[in-house]
Design an enzyme around this catalytic site. Sequence first.
Site, PDB file in Angstrom:
ATOM      1  N   LYS A  57      -3.269  -1.722  15.902  1.00  0.00           N
ATOM      2  CA  LYS A  57      -2.785  -0.895  17.008  1.00  0.00           C
ATOM      3  C   LYS A  57      -3.885  -0.702  18.018  1.00  0.00           C
ATOM      4  CE  LYS A  57       0.484   2.229  14.928  1.00  0.00           C
ATOM      5  NZ  LYS A  57       0.382   1.913  13.495  1.00  0.00           N
TER       6      LYS A  57
ATOM      7  N   GLU B 220       0.833  -1.212   0.000  1.00  0.00           N
ATOM      8  CA  GLU B 220       0.000   0.000   0.000  1.00  0.00           C
ATOM      9  C   GLU B 220       0.867   1.263   0.000  1.00  0.00           C
ATOM     10  OE1 GLU B 220      -1.541   1.806   3.445  1.00  0.00           O
ATOM     11  OE2 GLU B 220      -1.073   0.105   4.753  1.00  0.00           O
TER      12      GLU B 220
END
Length: 307
Positions: free
Chosen positions: A161, A27
């Site tokens: 996260k 990405e």
Amino acid sequence: MIPHTMLRPTDEVATALRDGTPVVALESTIISHGMPYPDNVAMAVEVEGIIREGGAVPATIAVLGGRPAVGLGGDDLELLASHGDVTKVSVRDLPYVVARGAHGATTVAATMRLAALAGIRVFVTGGIGGVHRGAPQSFDISADLTELGRTDVAVVSAGVKSILDIGLTLEALETLGVPVVVYGSDEFPSFYSRNSGHPAPMRVDSAAEVAAVMAAKWSLGLSGGLIVAHPIPESDEIPAEQIGGIIDQALGDMDARGIRGKDATPYLLRRIVEITGGASLAANIALVRANARLGATIATEYALATA
Ligand code: PSU
Ligand code: MN
């Protein structure tokens, strides 16, 4: 497979796709909005090298001058890393950026979609988006999850996260029918840390096993993606107790500044790097490297399994 006609694959990527050589998608939001310059471009170049060493062809995906590009040159990576005018492009942004002939850095969601259009089945990144903390009020749930529910690509990441609600993210993935396989661990990882307090929904211990799960899923007609959660190497880990307070501080700073929506994740990533004095960036780069090694092996095994 012949890529979609609006795509601009490099000759190398087009040849690899035609010949059945393993290809790994990467990405570009992680480059433009996930890391500071010039560490971001150094990381992007290094990761492409790791994928080549692993016997696969890297295909970094972005929108350049309105064209969805699959595979980038050094100048393109430099532009994405340093140009001020590169929009963060998730799936809903793709039509607008393409129509305007603009530059865009693709998120996990948009990269998955373009990779699938090109015929690429393995995609390596650092961390994916998910259900944000406070989502019951803000409704902020990353389109990465929607895309994982419908697009046939295996995404290698180091988990999510704890800027996100990890438990709710795993629940949402279950609802969407997305297999979450944890590589070599019984616990789902939380990006900087190998643990999260959440058990691994499924465990695998080899790239061949991952390839077998991919092949089984799509052979059964179960469309959609898979998550391969690869815990950060022990030597690079930031313990959850240590990073937890920093993430809380970054979230507090974000709320105080009224930052929301698509700016939330880039702000938090930047703020965590600031607060940790760069330690979080070193961990981030280390886990992407490890994911690239694993991703190249998975792409190779998947090519073998489906040849
Ligand atoms: N998490 C990270 N690093 C990143 C991102 C997420 O640890 O660079 C980026 C990815 O591109 C991901 C996107 O797809 O943020 C999610 O943004 P949002 O939450 O706005 O969907
Ligand atoms: Mn969001």
